[in-house]
Scaffold this motif. Structure first.
Motif, short mmCIF file in Angstrom:
data_model
loop_
_atom_site.label_atom_id
_atom_site.label_comp_id
_atom_site.label_asym_id
_atom_site.label_seq_id
_atom_site.Cartn_x
_atom_site.Cartn_y
_atom_site.Cartn_z
N PRO A 1 43.52 36.16 41.62
CA PRO A 1 43.08 35.52 40.37
C PRO A 1 41.63 35.90 40.08
CG PRO A 1 44.11 33.93 41.86
CD PRO A 1 43.98 35.20 42.63
N VAL A 2 41.33 36.15 38.81
CA VAL A 2 39.99 36.58 38.42
C VAL A 2 39.05 35.38 38.46
CG1 VAL A 2 38.59 37.57 36.58
CG2 VAL A 2 40.93 38.36 36.94
N THR A 3 37.88 35.56 39.10
CA THR A 3 36.86 34.50 39.08
C THR A 3 35.56 35.11 38.58
OG1 THR A 3 36.36 35.00 41.39
CG2 THR A 3 37.84 33.14 40.98
N ARG B 1 26.15 35.38 46.05
CA ARG B 1 26.59 34.29 45.17
C ARG B 1 28.11 34.13 45.21
NH1 ARG B 1 23.84 32.04 41.00
NH2 ARG B 1 22.23 31.94 42.61
N GLU B 2 28.82 35.26 45.22
CA GLU B 2 30.29 35.17 45.28
C GLU B 2 30.75 34.45 46.54
OE1 GLU B 2 31.79 38.95 42.55
OE2 GLU B 2 32.34 38.91 44.67
N LEU B 3 30.02 34.64 47.63
CA LEU B 3 30.40 33.96 48.88
C LEU B 3 29.74 32.59 49.00
CD1 LEU B 3 30.49 36.80 51.58
CD2 LEU B 3 32.31 35.97 50.08
N GLY B 4 28.96 32.21 47.99
CA GLY B 4 28.34 30.88 48.00
C GLY B 4 27.20 30.74 48.99
N ILE B 5 26.55 31.85 49.32
CA ILE B 5 25.43 31.81 50.28
C ILE B 5 24.11 31.83 49.50
CG2 ILE B 5 24.35 32.91 52.28
CD1 ILE B 5 27.01 34.41 52.74
N PRO B 6 23.26 30.80 49.66
CA PRO B 6 21.95 30.83 49.00
C PRO B 6 21.19 32.09 49.41
CG PRO B 6 22.36 28.67 49.97
CD PRO B 6 23.46 29.58 50.46
N TYR B 7 20.56 32.73 48.43
CA TYR B 7 19.96 34.05 48.64
C TYR B 7 18.63 34.09 47.90
CZ TYR B 7 19.58 39.19 47.97
OH TYR B 7 19.16 40.49 47.93
N ALA B 8 17.62 34.66 48.53
CA ALA B 8 16.34 34.89 47.85
C ALA B 8 15.75 36.19 48.37
CB ALA B 8 15.37 33.73 48.10
N LEU C 1 30.10 49.41 44.83
CA LEU C 1 31.16 48.41 44.99
C LEU C 1 30.46 47.06 45.01
CD1 LEU C 1 33.34 50.33 47.57
CD2 LEU C 1 33.86 49.88 45.16
N SER C 2 30.64 46.29 43.94
CA SER C 2 29.72 45.18 43.70
C SER C 2 30.37 43.82 43.60
CB SER C 2 28.94 45.46 42.41
OG SER C 2 29.84 45.66 41.36
N THR C 3 31.64 43.72 44.03
CA THR C 3 32.29 42.41 43.95
C THR C 3 33.36 42.28 45.04
OG1 THR C 3 33.58 40.92 42.55
CG2 THR C 3 33.95 43.28 42.22
N TYR C 4 33.64 41.02 45.39
CA TYR C 4 34.78 40.74 46.26
C TYR C 4 36.02 40.39 45.46
CZ TYR C 4 31.20 40.28 49.93
OH TYR C 4 30.17 40.52 50.79
N VAL C 5 35.88 40.33 44.14
CA VAL C 5 37.03 40.00 43.31
C VAL C 5 37.99 41.19 43.33
CG1 VAL C 5 37.80 39.39 40.98
CG2 VAL C 5 35.64 38.48 41.84
N GLN C 6 39.18 40.94 43.83
CA GLN C 6 40.16 42.02 44.01
C GLN C 6 41.09 42.08 42.82
OE1 GLN C 6 39.82 44.01 46.44
NE2 GLN C 6 39.43 43.01 48.39
N ASP C 7 41.65 43.26 42.58
CA ASP C 7 42.53 43.45 41.42
C ASP C 7 43.74 42.53 41.42
OD1 ASP C 7 41.01 45.28 40.22
OD2 ASP C 7 42.06 47.03 41.03
N ASP C 8 44.31 42.27 42.61
CA ASP C 8 45.57 41.53 42.64
C ASP C 8 45.37 40.03 42.85
OD1 ASP C 8 44.55 41.96 45.09
OD2 ASP C 8 46.37 42.75 46.01
#
Ligand code: HPA
Length: 244
Positions: free
Chosen positions: A120-122, A192-199, A111-118
């Motif tokens: 708006p697609v981002t 990235r989807e949540l806008g958190i800098p990650y390394a 499960l690799s995204t927070y984009v939900q089916d219902d």
């Protein structure tokens, strides 16, 4: 506040003076365990062992969505992930610490995204999967404590939990991968989807299958020994990073 996701070999941060042990439920389920919030050399950090406190959650079973969500809920605004990897490039042997700057995802069924089916697609931009600012801070911290790290490299995320065949490693090499691990995705994409800098700090614990002294097999004992030695150096870098 920095969030540190610990991988194999980093299920606790010995120097962390834990103030709070926070259990956070998320809309996506439970994270790998409670988030430990405490002081590392005086700086507040949040720590989450990716495989659970008892190292029982395999890479394909980790609830990556809950982990990243829970860290954000805990107040984390930058995430440093520590991940053990196999070295594909010949100069990336056991106990090398490296900082990947690119990523290829070979995982499946996670499960690799927070984009939900219902909703708006981002589409998030992943051209540069790791935060260059955060990577620079890690490089600077390593330099200050005199720890050598290899800067740059392509991380291949495989499904696991099995290791790869020699032919699979040859294919990853042809694809341009320098190291291989099992947890780099979807962690990076979710942050990235949540806008958190990650390394990610990659800890090389073995030559990848078919390479170097892993030409005919990979011995788990060697891998664990390399990890045990290198992780102490990673902890020094983390302490310096979060203190600054
Ligand atoms: N392959 C995949 N993941 C790994 C390896 C490897 O050789 N070593 C540590 N994590």
């Amino acid at each position: 506040m920095y969030g540190i996701i610990g991988g194999s070999g980093l299920t606790n941060l010995p120097e962390l003076l834990t103030k709070n042990n926070v259990s956070i439920e998320t809309p996506y389920g439970s994270p790998s365990g409670p988030i430990l919030i405490g002081l590392l050399d005086g700086a507040e950090v949040a720590f989450l062992p990716r495989h659970g406190p008892g190292h029982t959650i395999a890479p394909h079973s980790i609830n990556y969505r809950a982990n990243i969500w829970a860290l954000r809920e805990a107040g984390v605004d930058e995430i440093v992930s520590v991940a053990s990897v196999g070295g594909i490039r010949s100069d990336l042997g056991p106990e090398t610490i490296m900082l990947p700057d690119q990523l290829i995802d070979y995982t499946w069924g996670r499960l690799s995204t927070y984009v939900q089916d219902d909703a708006p697609v981002t589409h998030v931009d992943m051209t540069e999967p790791y935060s260059s600012d955060l990577r620079k801070k890690i490089v600077d911290a390593a330099e200050r404590v005199g720890e050598r790290i290899i800067v740059g490299g392509v991380y291949a995320a495989t499904q696991g939990p099995r290791l790869e065949t020699a032919a699979e490693i040859n294919r990853l090499d042809r694809d341009g991968a320098d190291v291989v691990g099992m947890t780099g995705m979807p962690e990076a994409a979710l942050a990235r989807e949540l806008g958190i800098p990650y390394a990610t700090i990659g800890v090389v614990v073995n030559h990848a299958a078919g390479r170097g002294d892993s030409r005919t097999r990979i011995r788990m004992e060697d891998l664990e020994a390399a990890l045990g030695r290198a992780i102490q150096r990673v902890q020094r870098i983390l302490r310096e990073l979060t203190r600054a």
